[in-house]
Design a protein around this motif. Structure first.
Motif, short mmCIF file in Angstrom:
data_model
loop_
_atom_site.label_atom_id
_atom_site.label_comp_id
_atom_site.label_asym_id
_atom_site.label_seq_id
_atom_site.Cartn_x
_atom_site.Cartn_y
_atom_site.Cartn_z
N MET A 1 0.73 -1.08 0.04
CA MET A 1 0.07 0.07 -0.08
C MET A 1 0.86 1.11 0.02
N ALA A 2 0.64 2.22 -0.84
CA ALA A 2 1.10 3.43 -0.78
C ALA A 2 1.18 4.13 0.50
N THR A 3 2.13 4.72 0.92
CA THR A 3 2.14 5.50 2.10
C THR A 3 1.53 6.82 1.86
N PRO A 4 0.47 7.27 2.62
CA PRO A 4 -0.27 8.64 2.56
C PRO A 4 0.61 9.80 2.93
N ASP A 5 0.48 10.96 2.25
CA ASP A 5 0.91 12.12 2.65
C ASP A 5 1.25 12.22 4.02
N PHE A 6 0.24 12.34 4.79
CA PHE A 6 0.01 12.73 6.26
C PHE A 6 0.98 11.74 6.78
N ILE A 7 1.16 10.36 6.56
CA ILE A 7 2.17 9.63 7.39
C ILE A 7 3.41 10.19 6.97
N ARG A 8 3.85 10.50 5.81
CA ARG A 8 5.09 10.97 5.37
C ARG A 8 5.47 12.40 6.30
N GLU A 9 4.28 13.02 6.48
CA GLU A 9 4.55 14.22 7.37
C GLU A 9 5.03 13.87 8.84
N ILE A 10 4.17 12.72 9.32
CA ILE A 10 4.52 12.53 10.68
C ILE A 10 6.12 11.82 10.54
N ARG A 11 6.31 10.94 9.68
CA ARG A 11 7.73 10.28 9.97
C ARG A 11 8.49 11.34 9.63
N ALA A 12 8.39 12.56 8.99
CA ALA A 12 9.58 13.62 9.05
C ALA A 12 9.92 14.14 10.30
#
Length: 159
Positions: A1-12
């Motif tokens: 499953m592709a990682t949603p943008d909001f998860i990428r922001e949290i991971r930052a």
């Protein structure tokens, strides 16, 4: 499953630490009683459809959206099949997640099953007595969706 943008922001800011995230898995049946499956790009394995809710999105909305995005099939939600906190997973990049899976049973109401995004290699309808090799995750959810039992919850751990 592709990682949603909001998860990428949290991971930052969170780095690789364990994130507890919602997940929705979907068992879709057609009028012939067949199950809709997708063969995943990330693993090459067949499975039921699933994904992560967008912020503010209800689980039923997620189910309908994910099924359409991945397979071009339109569906309606019929019931909650199970709720289960899955074991934590560590991805190859070191990210750690634990998903709270809400599995929903749906009925197809339109569309033709086809690959509709970059998350699936193939999609198709399968009779329940002729399923391709599936893991326990998918098999258990299909089995529970076929019953008239109330929503299944994982046994409580002793404290």
């Amino acid at each position: 499953m592709a990682t949603p943008d909001f998860i990428r922001e949290i991971r930052a800011s969170a780095g690789h630490q364990l994130l507890f995230l919602p997940g929705v898995s979907v068992v879709v049946f057609d009028d012939e009683g067949r199950v809709l499956l997708g063969r995943r790009v990330d693993s090459g394995e067949w499975s039921i459809i699933g994904g992560i809710p967008e912020p503010g999105e209800q689980p039923a909305e997620t189910a309908v959206r994910e099924v359409y995005e991945e397979t071009a099939v339109r569906c309606v939600v019929e019931r909650v099949v199970l709720v289960d906190a899955l074991r934590p997973v560590t991805y190859p990049n070191g990210d750690r997640c634990q998903f709270m899976d809400i599995c929903l049973k749906c009925r197809a109401v339109g569309g033709e099953a086809r690959v509709n995004d970059d998350e699936s290699l193939e999609v198709g309808w399968f009779p329940v007595d002729a399923l391709p090799g599936l893991d326990e995750f998918a098999l258990f959810r299909i089995k529970q969706a076929m019953t008239d039992e109330p929503t299944w919850f994982a046994p409580m751990t002793e404290q």
